[in-house]
Each structure stands twice: as C-alpha cells, then as structure tokens.
Scaffold this active site. Structure first.
Site, PDB file in Angstrom:
ATOM      1  N   VAL A  12       0.833  -1.211   0.000  1.00 21.97           N
ATOM      2  CA  VAL A  12       0.000   0.000   0.000  1.00 21.97           C
ATOM      3  C   VAL A  12       0.869   1.263   0.000  1.00 21.97           C
ATOM      4  CG1 VAL A  12      -1.794   1.266   1.232  1.00 21.97           C
ATOM      5  CG2 VAL A  12      -1.879  -1.230   1.154  1.00 21.97           C
ATOM      6  N   LYS A 104      -6.863  -0.804  10.249  1.00 24.83           N
ATOM      7  CA  LYS A 104      -8.174  -1.099  10.862  1.00 24.83           C
ATOM      8  C   LYS A 104      -8.051  -1.644  12.271  1.00 24.83           C
ATOM      9  CE  LYS A 104      -6.653  -4.241   7.899  1.00 24.83           C
ATOM     10  NZ  LYS A 104      -6.382  -4.473   6.519  1.00 24.83           N
ATOM     11  N   ILE A 135     -13.358   1.412  -1.625  1.00 20.85           N
ATOM     12  CA  ILE A 135     -14.758   1.870  -1.526  1.00 20.85           C
ATOM     13  C   ILE A 135     -14.846   2.996  -0.493  1.00 20.85           C
ATOM     14  CG2 ILE A 135     -17.119   1.222  -0.923  1.00 20.85           C
ATOM     15  CD1 ILE A 135     -16.460  -1.658  -1.607  1.00 20.85           C
ATOM     16  N   GLU A 189      -3.051 -10.366   4.759  1.00 21.00           N
ATOM     17  CA  GLU A 189      -2.216  -9.740   5.779  1.00 21.00           C
ATOM     18  C   GLU A 189      -0.944 -10.574   5.930  1.00 21.00           C
ATOM     19  OE1 GLU A 189      -3.309  -6.857   7.491  1.00 21.00           O
ATOM     20  OE2 GLU A 189      -4.816  -6.985   5.927  1.00 21.00           O
ATOM     21  N   LYS A 204     -13.040  -4.204  10.756  1.00 20.60           N
ATOM     22  CA  LYS A 204     -13.713  -3.297   9.814  1.00 20.60           C
ATOM     23  C   LYS A 204     -15.177  -3.093  10.221  1.00 20.60           C
ATOM     24  CE  LYS A 204     -10.552  -4.630   6.100  1.00 20.60           C
ATOM     25  NZ  LYS A 204     -10.290  -5.618   5.050  1.00 20.60           N
ATOM     26  N   GLY A 301      -5.361  -4.536  -2.079  1.00 21.40           N
ATOM     27  CA  GLY A 301      -4.397  -4.328  -3.152  1.00 21.40           C
ATOM     28  C   GLY A 301      -3.901  -2.896  -3.162  1.00 21.40           C
TER      29      GLY A 301
END
Ligand code: HSE
Length: 409
Positions: A12, A104, A135, A189, A204, A301
């Site tokens: 990321v 998270k 999203i 992860e 989440k 991703g």
C-alpha cells in the site's frame, strides 16, 4: 504545500507514492495545494520497490517522522493495533499533526482514544482506507448519509476471503491453494490468520458500527467465525440451493440493541453480494430516509487502497475538519450490544454423515427439538427454516462439531 511523511512502504505504501506521483498535478488542483512527500520510513531500505523514492528523505527510525520539522501529517501504512503504529499515532497527534492510516486494527481497538487526542490537539484522524479498500464507505456513512438513522449494514469486507471462496468455487481448488494464490497477489495480511479467521472483517465491522450508530468501536460484543471450516462440499451444496458462500460482516438493530456478527453466510446467487467476486468488496447500507444503498469495489491491493489514502490526504489539504467518527469523541456512546443474533434460515453440516438415511434421522431429531427442516442436501447438510439461534444450539448439541452458516434473504 502539504508536507506528509509516510511510515511503511509495503504494497500500500508504494501504491500511495506511485499515485501521488502519477496524478500529482490533478491531486494538487483538487487539494488546492501540492502534496509533498517529505520523508519516508520503512523496515528495509535496500528492498526493491515499485516506486520512485528519489528526492525523499529516508528516516531509519519511524518514530522520528512524527517530530520532523515541517511535517503536517503522518501517513501510517504499517498495521497492527499495538506496538509502533499506536505509539506513532499518539506522538503524531500529541504534536498537533494529523494522522492518516489504513490500519483497521488500530482504529477498531483505539479509535475513540485517538479521535479524542486528535480533537484535543486540533489535528485530524482519517482512516478511509481502513475499511473495504477503495470503496469510500467511511465518507458515505460520515458525510453522505449523515442525516439518516442507519438501520443495518452488511458487507463483504475482506478481499482475501472473498478471493479464496471465489477461487475455490470457480477453479475447484482447495482452500490451501486458493490462500496461496491470494498471498502471492499481496491481498492477505502478513499473518493470513487474521483474514481467514474473520478478525480483519471484525475490525472493519467495528469501525462501520461506530460510524453508523455513533458508538465506540467495540470488538468484545461480536460473534466472529471465519472461513477455515468451509469445504468444497459446502460450496457445492450452496450451489444446489442457488446460493454462494461469502464471509459477511453484519450489523443491525436487534432486541433493543445492536447485533454485530462476522460469519460465512449463504447469499442468493442473484444478489449483489453473490456477484461480488474475487478481491472485490461490497457494502449494503440501509438508512431510514435514503433506503437501501449498495457500494461495490476493490477491497484490497495497492491501487484501490492508495486511492482511499490519497482521498484522506486531499481532504486534509482542503482543510476539511470533521470528527473522526462523525460525532465528537466525547459523544461516542458505549453501545448496548445485543448478543441475540436475529433468527434466520440456516445451513447445517453434520460431521461424518455419509448416508442420506442418517440425514433423515437427524432431520427427524431436529424437528423434535423444535427446528424446522426445509431440505436435505445429501450427503451431510441440511437447510433449516428460520431458527432462533438458542433453540438451534440446544437441538444440535448432541450432533458433535456441526458447522452452521446463516442463509441471507
Ligand atoms: N487483508 C485485507 C483484505 C487487506 O484482504 O481485505 C485490505 O484490508
């Protein structure tokens, strides 16, 4: 110019650098000022990365990023609830600098305390990338739906699990093979147990619950089951009743409280959730005025997650100032969580039943115990009518280690 420091340069982190460089001009126009990556810190300086780090100061000790002169915000892409990420968040916010993260676990565990710290120090705590990757569901709940009383939310929140379940069905491969593929693609992860045992989805879901109901994120009142027990036979049995298996996070009002649940579920093949395949995530929200709303997109991703992180960076540069969970931290209530998961139709697999005759006997025993049996799915599964979970637990107590999944409408 907004100066940021990036902590963590995995999939990321490298994606965020690439996005800021690729769309730099457009981002500067939308942000109202250029975004400058002033410093970066990661574990291994020598590692080959898919991004250009020239001109960026490399800092060995990640803690130093919070105190570097001129840094407006730290973007943390390290992960983990405790340890370095928590320390970095606290030091950064205490310094009055903003903290942007995809973490998270950190937000689910310490979101309220960090939100309070941000408010006290006039900084922003932003975590769009922490739920459902690309999203913009946090923005949807915190801003777009701010006028609504949220009645329910349900979603596919873990790309790794969704990828595994999709691949097991499409390619008829084993759980282990599908997991290896997900890991190779960088979705899982570092320790995939967090994905497949449902804890990533739980983190989440706790964040979504906090935003939806104005309560403290709370992982303690949640029933959590992962996808490890799902077999190719379950996937086949689900197909027979026109369903697919998905790991869902569910939150809804129940019994005067809020019921949170993470579980593999059967969803009708025709539904948006069933058609959300591979690494895609989907979130369905129900508000009292807006009605039903569906969001679907890539949930893991480098690129989708970077998209969410950069949206937070742009918000910060624009001067947007909204409480992290939509209400001030002091107003976040302790939820009255309901342990009573609502009654639903259920899929039940009974171990070591290999004859449909035995299944008929089990069905009869369940009926005697007050459970309606709708259908036998030989060799070892049954579809049960809408069942109170407490009645069901009593009825199956003698059947050994059964495997159950709710069947969603
Ligand atoms: N491991 C997570 C997933 C990454 O698979 O969804 C994104 O949170």
């Amino acid at each position: 110019m907004l100066n940021i420091a990036i902590a963590g340069l995995g999939t990321v982190g490298a994606g965020v650098v690439r996005l800021l460089q690729t769309n730099g001009e457009l981002i500067a126009a939308r942000a109202g000022q250029p975004i400058n990556i002033k410093a970066i810190s990661a574990r291994d300086k020598g590692k080959k990365r898919d991004c250009d780090l020239s001109g960026i100061v490399w800092v060995d000790d990640v803690r130093k990023l919070a105190e570097m002169p001129g840094v407006d915000a730290v973007v943390e892409l390290i992960g983990g609830a405790d340890g370095i990420a928590r320390e970095l968040a606290e030091v950064t916010l205490k310094k009055g600098r903003s903290y942007i993260t995809a973490n998270k676990a950190l937000i689910a565990a310490y979101g309220r305390a960090l939100a309070r710290l941000a408010e006290q120090n006039k900084a922003q705590l932003l975590f769009e990338a922490s739920v459902a990757g690309g999203i913009p569901v946090i923005k949807a709940l915190r801003e777009g739906l701010a006028g609504n009383r949220i009645r329910a939310a349900r979603g596919i929140l873990n790309g790794t699990c969704n990828y595994i379940l999709s691949r097991m069905r499409e390619a008829k491969i084993s759980f282990a093979e599908a997991l290896a593929e997900a890991q190779a693609k960088g979705y899982a992860e570092a320790d995939p147990a967090g994905d497949i045992d449902g804890h990533d989805t739980a983190n989440k879901l706790a964040i979504l619950t906090a935003l939806a109901y104005g309560v403290e994120p709370d992982l303690t009142a949640m029933s959590i089951a992962g996808i490890r027990p799902v077999t190719p036979a379950d996937i086949q049995a689900a197909e027979e009743i026109d369903c697919r298996i998905k790991l869902l996070g569910l939150v809804e009002e129940s019994d005067g409280g809020i019921a949170q649940q993470v579980s593999p579920c059967l969803v009708p093949k025709s539904s948006l959730l069933a058609q959300t395949e591979g690494v895609m995530n989907a979130v369905l929200l129900r508000g009292d005025f807006v009605g039903d709303l569906a969001l679907q997109g890539r949930g893991a991703g480098a690129e989708p997650t970077a998209s969410a992180v950069v949206a937070d960076i742009i918000d910060l540069a624009r001067g947007l100032s909204i409480p992290a969970f939509g209400v001030k931290a002091a107003q976040l209530k302790k939820a009255r969580f309901s342990r009573h998961v609502p009654a639903r139709r259920m899929y039940l697999r009974v171990p070591a039943v290999d004859k449909s005759g035995a299944l008929v006997d089990i069905a009869a025993a369940l009926r005697t115990g007050g459970v309606t049996v709708e259908k036998l799915l030989p060799p070892e599964a049954l579809v049960l009518g809408k069942t109170d979970p407490a009645v069901l637990s009593r009825a199956v107590a003698k059947l050994g280690a059964v495997f159950m999944m709710p069947i969603m409408d």
